[in-house]
Motif scaffolding. Structure first.
Motif, PDB file in Angstrom:
ATOM      1  N   SER A 172       0.823  -1.210   0.000  1.00 27.09           N
ATOM      2  CA  SER A 172       0.000   0.000   0.000  1.00 27.09           C
ATOM      3  C   SER A 172       0.857   1.261   0.000  1.00 27.09           C
ATOM      4  CB  SER A 172      -0.942   0.000   1.204  1.00 27.09           C
ATOM      5  OG  SER A 172      -0.219  -0.055   2.427  1.00 27.09           O
ATOM      6  N   ASP A 173       2.015   1.206   0.663  1.00 23.65           N
ATOM      7  CA  ASP A 173       2.920   2.356   0.681  1.00 23.65           C
ATOM      8  C   ASP A 173       3.535   2.583  -0.699  1.00 23.65           C
ATOM      9  OD1 ASP A 173       2.414   2.734   3.377  1.00 23.65           O
ATOM     10  OD2 ASP A 173       4.179   1.586   4.022  1.00 23.65           O
ATOM     11  N   VAL A 174       3.883   1.495  -1.373  1.00 24.81           N
ATOM     12  CA  VAL A 174       4.440   1.608  -2.721  1.00 24.81           C
ATOM     13  C   VAL A 174       3.399   2.192  -3.676  1.00 24.81           C
ATOM     14  CG1 VAL A 174       5.290   0.291  -4.708  1.00 24.81           C
ATOM     15  CG2 VAL A 174       6.134  -0.222  -2.403  1.00 24.81           C
ATOM     16  N   LEU A 175       2.178   1.723  -3.562  1.00 26.77           N
ATOM     17  CA  LEU A 175       1.109   2.215  -4.429  1.00 26.77           C
ATOM     18  C   LEU A 175       0.812   3.690  -4.172  1.00 26.77           C
ATOM     19  CD1 LEU A 175      -1.365  -0.805  -4.303  1.00 26.77           C
ATOM     20  CD2 LEU A 175       0.010  -0.078  -6.264  1.00 26.77           C
ATOM     21  N   ALA A 176       1.019   4.126  -2.953  1.00 23.19           N
ATOM     22  CA  ALA A 176       0.780   5.530  -2.617  1.00 23.19           C
ATOM     23  C   ALA A 176       1.905   6.436  -3.090  1.00 23.19           C
ATOM     24  CB  ALA A 176       0.593   5.674  -1.107  1.00 23.19           C
ATOM     25  N   GLY A 177       3.018   5.841  -3.476  1.00 18.83           N
ATOM     26  CA  GLY A 177       4.159   6.609  -3.951  1.00 18.83           C
ATOM     27  C   GLY A 177       4.119   6.812  -5.455  1.00 18.83           C
ATOM     28  N   ASP A 178       5.291   7.058  -6.016  1.00 18.95           N
ATOM     29  CA  ASP A 178       5.417   7.337  -7.452  1.00 18.95           C
ATOM     30  C   ASP A 178       5.900   6.078  -8.173  1.00 18.95           C
ATOM     31  OD1 ASP A 178       5.755   8.350  -9.959  1.00 18.95           O
ATOM     32  OD2 ASP A 178       7.409   9.709  -9.444  1.00 18.95           O
ATOM     33  N   LEU A 179       4.982   5.368  -8.796  1.00 22.26           N
ATOM     34  CA  LEU A 179       5.344   4.131  -9.482  1.00 22.26           C
ATOM     35  C   LEU A 179       6.200   4.382 -10.707  1.00 22.26           C
ATOM     36  CD1 LEU A 179       1.997   2.086  -9.284  1.00 22.26           C
ATOM     37  CD2 LEU A 179       4.079   1.781  -7.914  1.00 22.26           C
ATOM     38  N   SER A 180       6.203   5.594 -11.210  1.00 21.94           N
ATOM     39  CA  SER A 180       6.989   5.881 -12.416  1.00 21.94           C
ATOM     40  C   SER A 180       8.483   5.768 -12.177  1.00 21.94           C
ATOM     41  CB  SER A 180       6.655   7.281 -12.948  1.00 21.94           C
ATOM     42  OG  SER A 180       7.125   8.290 -12.071  1.00 21.94           O
ATOM     43  N   VAL A 202      -2.451  -5.952  -5.532  1.00 27.15           N
ATOM     44  CA  VAL A 202      -1.477  -6.514  -6.465  1.00 27.15           C
ATOM     45  C   VAL A 202      -1.946  -6.261  -7.894  1.00 27.15           C
ATOM     46  CG1 VAL A 202      -0.447  -8.655  -7.333  1.00 27.15           C
ATOM     47  CG2 VAL A 202      -0.608  -8.256  -4.864  1.00 27.15           C
ATOM     48  N   GLY A 203      -3.253  -6.418  -8.116  1.00 25.07           N
ATOM     49  CA  GLY A 203      -3.817  -6.137  -9.432  1.00 25.07           C
ATOM     50  C   GLY A 203      -3.597  -4.696  -9.841  1.00 25.07           C
ATOM     51  N   GLU A 204      -3.724  -3.783  -8.902  1.00 25.05           N
ATOM     52  CA  GLU A 204      -3.493  -2.359  -9.182  1.00 25.05           C
ATOM     53  C   GLU A 204      -2.049  -2.123  -9.622  1.00 25.05           C
ATOM     54  OE1 GLU A 204      -3.740   1.928  -6.797  1.00 25.05           O
ATOM     55  OE2 GLU A 204      -4.728   0.152  -5.962  1.00 25.05           O
ATOM     56  N   ALA A 243      -4.406 -11.552 -10.329  1.00 26.14           N
ATOM     57  CA  ALA A 243      -4.908 -10.458  -9.495  1.00 26.14           C
ATOM     58  C   ALA A 243      -5.378  -9.272 -10.320  1.00 26.14           C
ATOM     59  CB  ALA A 243      -3.823 -10.014  -8.514  1.00 26.14           C
ATOM     60  N   ALA A 244      -4.928  -9.181 -11.572  1.00 29.16           N
ATOM     61  CA  ALA A 244      -5.227  -8.016 -12.405  1.00 29.16           C
ATOM     62  C   ALA A 244      -6.536  -8.201 -13.165  1.00 29.16           C
ATOM     63  CB  ALA A 244      -4.077  -7.747 -13.367  1.00 29.16           C
ATOM     64  N   GLN A 245      -7.604  -8.445 -12.430  1.00 30.59           N
ATOM     65  CA  GLN A 245      -8.950  -8.584 -12.988  1.00 30.59           C
ATOM     66  C   GLN A 245      -9.933  -8.068 -11.955  1.00 30.59           C
ATOM     67  OE1 GLN A 245     -10.847 -12.572 -12.773  1.00 30.59           O
ATOM     68  NE2 GLN A 245      -8.821 -13.351 -12.177  1.00 30.59           N
ATOM     69  N   ASP A 246     -11.165  -7.918 -12.346  1.00 34.33           N
ATOM     70  CA  ASP A 246     -12.200  -7.558 -11.381  1.00 34.33           C
ATOM     71  C   ASP A 246     -12.461  -8.760 -10.467  1.00 34.33           C
ATOM     72  OD1 ASP A 246     -12.344  -5.248 -12.862  1.00 34.33           O
ATOM     73  OD2 ASP A 246     -14.253  -5.738 -13.839  1.00 34.33           O
ATOM     74  N   ALA A 247     -12.568  -8.517  -9.186  1.00 33.40           N
ATOM     75  CA  ALA A 247     -12.914  -9.554  -8.199  1.00 33.40           C
ATOM     76  C   ALA A 247     -12.023 -10.796  -8.281  1.00 33.40           C
ATOM     77  CB  ALA A 247     -14.377  -9.962  -8.368  1.00 33.40           C
ATOM     78  N   PRO A 248     -10.683 -10.639  -8.125  1.00 36.24           N
ATOM     79  CA  PRO A 248      -9.801 -11.807  -8.188  1.00 36.24           C
ATOM     80  C   PRO A 248     -10.071 -12.835  -7.101  1.00 36.24           C
ATOM     81  CG  PRO A 248      -8.616  -9.896  -7.356  1.00 36.24           C
ATOM     82  CD  PRO A 248      -9.931  -9.400  -7.856  1.00 36.24           C
ATOM     83  N   GLN A 249     -10.599 -12.394  -5.957  1.00 33.62           N
ATOM     84  CA  GLN A 249     -10.891 -13.345  -4.885  1.00 33.62           C
ATOM     85  C   GLN A 249     -12.032 -14.279  -5.275  1.00 33.62           C
ATOM     86  OE1 GLN A 249     -11.568 -10.550  -1.729  1.00 33.62           O
ATOM     87  NE2 GLN A 249      -9.403 -10.412  -1.194  1.00 33.62           N
ATOM     88  N   TYR A 275      -0.552  -0.922 -13.496  1.00 36.86           N
ATOM     89  CA  TYR A 275       0.346   0.198 -13.799  1.00 36.86           C
ATOM     90  C   TYR A 275       1.428  -0.231 -14.786  1.00 36.86           C
ATOM     91  CZ  TYR A 275       4.287   3.230 -13.771  1.00 36.86           C
ATOM     92  OH  TYR A 275       5.328   4.001 -14.217  1.00 36.86           O
ATOM     93  N   PHE A 276       2.128  -1.320 -14.484  1.00 29.78           N
ATOM     94  CA  PHE A 276       3.226  -1.760 -15.366  1.00 29.78           C
ATOM     95  C   PHE A 276       2.692  -2.156 -16.740  1.00 29.78           C
ATOM     96  CE2 PHE A 276       5.299  -1.979 -11.274  1.00 29.78           C
ATOM     97  CZ  PHE A 276       6.580  -1.539 -11.561  1.00 29.78           C
TER      98      PHE A 276
END
Length: 281
Positions: free
Chosen positions: A119-127, A150-152, A176-182, A156-157
């Motif tokens: 969550s901290d990584v996602l809140a930062g600058d992924l670029s 993880v999907g989020e 994980a990169a889909q709607d409702a992976p669970q 990005y990548f």
């Protein structure tokens, strides 16, 4: 100009060439690892797992030698565990010294005992990251394939066209990169044929630990069974699977995605990832 000359002279005095300095600034690679070490099996049983030493250490070593900084992250910031089965010279061409060297490489990685929280990584600058590496071992089946965060990260990548490399069981993370992976995972565990919703890798060519290889692993569980086979799951989601003979190196590259079939694909996956990174520079 005087400052540049001074810096160069200082580096030479320290025994560091300008070439070496440049090699140390190629960029940053995010390494996504599972923070779990008990794989759920059928009938409520578990199996001790983690990352495979060579699947993590060989690419990490190659990336560092090429001048990339590695940033480690797990979903909840917990330290990753090594799967003890992977601490075996078998995965290093029978070379015990090489295995010990890679162990040392992994042990010395910044953040190996305290990785970043996702969550901290996602809140930062992924670029700021040039690529994503996902090592294998069965652990990604526990907390990566079903995590919307993880999907989020994967999205990005994917949208940025930056290399995403995953090996052995690591590619299961792509689910994980889909709607409702669970919900998708629940369907797999129940033995159904769930429908992936808006999976970003639908139609991609890829590979993952083969069913034949998984059966051989399962035979070592004294009758216990894993909850679902990863290769079947990827096909169910919409992946175009390309499998080689069991235990043969196999790497598939499709656009920004690089996948390796099994532990013996470690060097080929590292090479393919470095080539993609080089092509983007």
């Amino acid at each position: 100009m005087r400052l540049a000359k001074y810096v160069t002279t200082l580096l030479l005095c320290l025994g560091i060439s300008a070439t070496t300095q440049a090699a140390e600034t190629h960029g940053r690679i995010l390494v996504l690892l599972s923070g779990e070490n008990q794989l759920p099996l059928k009938e409520g049983k578990t199996y001790p797992t983690g990352y495979y030493l060579n699947e993590f250490g060989v690419p990490a070593d190659g990336l560092q030698k090429a001048g990339y900084e590695l940033v480690l992250v797990t979903p909840n910031g917990q330290a990753p565990s090594v799967d003890q089965r992977s601490v075996n010279p078998l995965y290093f061409g029978g070379n015990n010294a090489e295995m010990l060297r890679i162990q040392s490489v992994v042990a010395s990685l910044p953040g190996i005992d305290k990785p970043h929280k996702l969550s901290d990584v996602l809140a930062g600058d992924l670029s700021e990251y040039d690529g994503l590496l996902i090592p294998g071992g069965h652990a990604p089946l526990i907390d990566l394939a079903n995590d919307p965060q993880v999907g989020e990260l994967l999205k990005y990548f994917h949208s940025a066209g930056k290399p995403t490399a995953a090996i052995c069981h690591g590619p299961i993370t792509l689910l994980a990169a889909q709607d409702a992976p669970q919900d998708f995972e629940t369907g797999l565990i129940q033995g159904n044929t769930p429908q992936a919703k808006n999976w970003i890798y639908n139609g991609y060519r890829m590979t993952i630990f083969a069913d034949e290889e998984e059966r051989i692993f399962e035979d070592s569980l004294n009758g216990d069974k894993i909850r679902y086979y990863p290769a079947k799951a990827m096909v169910t989601a919409g992946g175009e699977l390309s499998q080689a003979k069991a235990w043969s190196p196999n790497v598939v590259v499709d656009r920004e995605l690089i996948t390796g079939q099994n532990p013996f694909s470690d060097h080929a996956l590292t090479k393919a990832l470095l080539e993609q990174l080089q092509n983007r520079r």
